[in-house]
Design a protein around this motif. Structure first.
Motif, PDB file in Angstrom:
ATOM      1  N   ILE A 299       0.843  -1.194   0.000  1.00  0.00           N
ATOM      2  CA  ILE A 299       0.000   0.000   0.000  1.00  0.00           C
ATOM      3  C   ILE A 299       0.876   1.240   0.000  1.00  0.00           C
ATOM      4  O   ILE A 299       1.894   1.303   0.703  1.00  0.00           O
ATOM      5  N   LEU A 300       0.457   2.252  -0.758  1.00  0.00           N
ATOM      6  CA  LEU A 300       1.159   3.537  -0.786  1.00  0.00           C
ATOM      7  C   LEU A 300       0.196   4.647  -0.395  1.00  0.00           C
ATOM      8  O   LEU A 300      -0.919   4.721  -0.912  1.00  0.00           O
ATOM      9  N   ASP A 301       0.634   5.502   0.511  1.00  0.00           N
ATOM     10  CA  ASP A 301      -0.060   6.744   0.833  1.00  0.00           C
ATOM     11  C   ASP A 301       0.938   7.866   0.573  1.00  0.00           C
ATOM     12  O   ASP A 301       1.759   8.182   1.429  1.00  0.00           O
ATOM     13  N   PRO A 302       0.919   8.461  -0.633  1.00  0.00           N
ATOM     14  CA  PRO A 302       1.937   9.451  -0.993  1.00  0.00           C
ATOM     15  C   PRO A 302       1.709  10.851  -0.425  1.00  0.00           C
ATOM     16  O   PRO A 302       2.538  11.731  -0.607  1.00  0.00           O
ATOM     17  N   CYS A 303       0.600  11.062   0.259  1.00  0.00           N
ATOM     18  CA  CYS A 303       0.269  12.363   0.875  1.00  0.00           C
ATOM     19  C   CYS A 303      -0.226  12.111   2.289  1.00  0.00           C
ATOM     20  O   CYS A 303      -1.312  12.540   2.679  1.00  0.00           O
ATOM     21  N   CYS A 304       0.563  11.410   3.092  1.00  0.00           N
ATOM     22  CA  CYS A 304       0.069  10.911   4.376  1.00  0.00           C
ATOM     23  C   CYS A 304      -0.180  11.989   5.415  1.00  0.00           C
ATOM     24  O   CYS A 304      -0.968  11.779   6.336  1.00  0.00           O
ATOM     25  N   GLY A 305       0.469  13.138   5.311  1.00  0.00           N
ATOM     26  CA  GLY A 305       0.285  14.166   6.339  1.00  0.00           C
ATOM     27  C   GLY A 305       0.525  13.570   7.709  1.00  0.00           C
ATOM     28  O   GLY A 305       1.506  12.867   7.939  1.00  0.00           O
ATOM     29  N   SER A 306      -0.416  13.800   8.625  1.00  0.00           N
ATOM     30  CA  SER A 306      -0.279  13.269   9.991  1.00  0.00           C
ATOM     31  C   SER A 306      -0.923  11.892  10.149  1.00  0.00           C
ATOM     32  O   SER A 306      -1.081  11.423  11.267  1.00  0.00           O
ATOM     33  N   ARG A 307      -1.288  11.269   9.032  1.00  0.00           N
ATOM     34  CA  ARG A 307      -1.892   9.928   9.020  1.00  0.00           C
ATOM     35  C   ARG A 307      -3.229   9.923   9.774  1.00  0.00           C
ATOM     36  O   ARG A 307      -3.619   8.936  10.388  1.00  0.00           O
ATOM     37  N   MET A 308      -3.940  11.033   9.713  1.00  0.00           N
ATOM     38  CA  MET A 308      -5.119  11.229  10.563  1.00  0.00           C
ATOM     39  C   MET A 308      -6.253  10.237  10.348  1.00  0.00           C
ATOM     40  O   MET A 308      -6.970   9.937  11.273  1.00  0.00           O
ATOM     41  N   PHE A 309      -6.456   9.703   9.151  1.00  0.00           N
ATOM     42  CA  PHE A 309      -7.584   8.790   8.992  1.00  0.00           C
ATOM     43  C   PHE A 309      -7.170   7.323   9.090  1.00  0.00           C
ATOM     44  O   PHE A 309      -8.006   6.428   8.972  1.00  0.00           O
ATOM     45  N   TRP A 310      -5.902   7.059   9.319  1.00  0.00           N
ATOM     46  CA  TRP A 310      -5.425   5.684   9.463  1.00  0.00           C
ATOM     47  C   TRP A 310      -5.710   5.171  10.866  1.00  0.00           C
ATOM     48  O   TRP A 310      -5.351   5.807  11.850  1.00  0.00           O
ATOM     49  N   PHE A 311      -6.323   4.006  10.976  1.00  0.00           N
ATOM     50  CA  PHE A 311      -6.510   3.375  12.279  1.00  0.00           C
ATOM     51  C   PHE A 311      -5.184   2.815  12.787  1.00  0.00           C
ATOM     52  O   PHE A 311      -4.897   2.875  13.971  1.00  0.00           O
ATOM     53  N   ASP A 312      -4.391   2.244  11.885  1.00  0.00           N
ATOM     54  CA  ASP A 312      -3.075   1.705  12.235  1.00  0.00           C
ATOM     55  C   ASP A 312      -2.029   2.583  11.556  1.00  0.00           C
ATOM     56  O   ASP A 312      -1.678   2.366  10.396  1.00  0.00           O
ATOM     57  N   ARG A 313      -1.541   3.573  12.280  1.00  0.00           N
ATOM     58  CA  ARG A 313      -0.615   4.567  11.721  1.00  0.00           C
ATOM     59  C   ARG A 313       0.805   4.035  11.542  1.00  0.00           C
ATOM     60  O   ARG A 313       1.675   4.764  11.071  1.00  0.00           O
ATOM     61  N   ALA A 314       1.011   2.784  11.903  1.00  0.00           N
ATOM     62  CA  ALA A 314       2.324   2.156  11.723  1.00  0.00           C
ATOM     63  C   ALA A 314       2.187   0.835  10.976  1.00  0.00           C
ATOM     64  O   ALA A 314       3.030  -0.047  11.125  1.00  0.00           O
ATOM     65  N   ASN A 315       1.157   0.694  10.174  1.00  0.00           N
ATOM     66  CA  ASN A 315       0.907  -0.550   9.452  1.00  0.00           C
ATOM     67  C   ASN A 315       2.129  -0.911   8.600  1.00  0.00           C
ATOM     68  O   ASN A 315       2.559  -0.125   7.759  1.00  0.00           O
TER      69      ASN A 315
END
Length: 173
Positions: A4-20
Motif C-alpha cells: 500500500i502507498l499513501d503518498p500524501c500521508c500528512g499526519s496519518r489522521m484517517f489511518w486506524f493503524d498509523r504504523a501498518n
C-alpha cells in the motif's frame, strides 16, 4: 513487502493503524507545526501537528516502478487559498497555483504505480474546488463513492486500475 502507498500521508489522521507495516507513508514535508488554537480547550491555547512520513516524496513524481502497489490512498492537499499560519494549510498542505496540472500528474502517477486491478482510494474536500473539477483531470472513472463530513463536502471515491488486456477484451472497467 509493502503493498500500500499513501503518498500524501500528512499526519496519518484517517489511518486506524498509523504504523501498518504494509504501508509506505510518504509526504513532501517532514515537520512539526504548533499553532495557536483556543478552540480545543488546551490550557496553553496551542495545537501541535506532526508530519512524519517514512519517506519524503512528491505525489507528482513517485519514486517507484510501474505496478508496485495493490492499493494507493490518494488524499492530496485541497486548498489553494490559505494564510501562512493557517491550521488547515498545516494539517492538509496547500496546492500550487498550477493545481490542475499538479493533480493531473498526481492521478497519473498513482495509477502508474498501481498493479493491474489495483485499487485507488481518493479523498477530496470541496471547500475550495468542486470534486467534479478534480475528476475532470483524470480519464479514469470511479467505481463508487461516499460523501461525508458535517457539511457533506468530503468525498471518498474508489477506482480500480484496468489491466491493458482488459480494455482490449472489453473486460472489467
Amino acid at each position: 513487502m509493502k503493498l500500500i502507498l499513501d503518498p500524501c500521508c500528512g499526519s496519518r489522521m484517517f489511518w486506524f493503524d498509523r504504523a501498518n507495516p504494509a504501508v509506505v507513508f510518504g509526504d513532501q514535508r517532514r515537520e512539526t507545526v504548533t499553532v495557536t488554537d483556543r478552540s480545543h480547550g488546551r490550557e496553553d491555547g496551542t495545537r501541535t501537528l506532526n508530519i512524519e512520513p517514512d519517506f519524503l516524496m512528491d505525489f507528482r513524481a513517485l519514486p517507484y516502478p510501474e505496478a508496485s502497489f495493490k492499493l494507493v490512498s490518494f488524499d492530496p492537499p485541497h486548498l489553494v487559498r490559505a494564510g501562512p499560519k493557517s491550521w488547515l494549510a498545516a494539517k492538509y498542505g496547500k496546492l500550487s497555483q498550477d493545481w490542475r496540472e499538479d493533480l493531473r500528474r498526481g492521478f497519473a502517477e498513482c495509477f502508474r504505480v498501481l498493479d493491474d486491478h489495483g485499487v485507488l482510494v481518493f479523498k477530496w474536500n470541496e471547500t475550495q474546488i468542486k470534486v467534479g473539477e478534480v475528476l475532470a483531470l483524470t480519464p479514469e472513472k470511479p467505481l463508487f463513492g461516499q460523501v461525508s463530513g458535517r457539511k457533506g463536502m468530503t468525498h471518498w471515491l474508489v477506482f480500480m486500475k484496468r489491466a491493458a488486456s482488459d480494455s482490449a477484451q472489453g473486460g472489467p472497467a
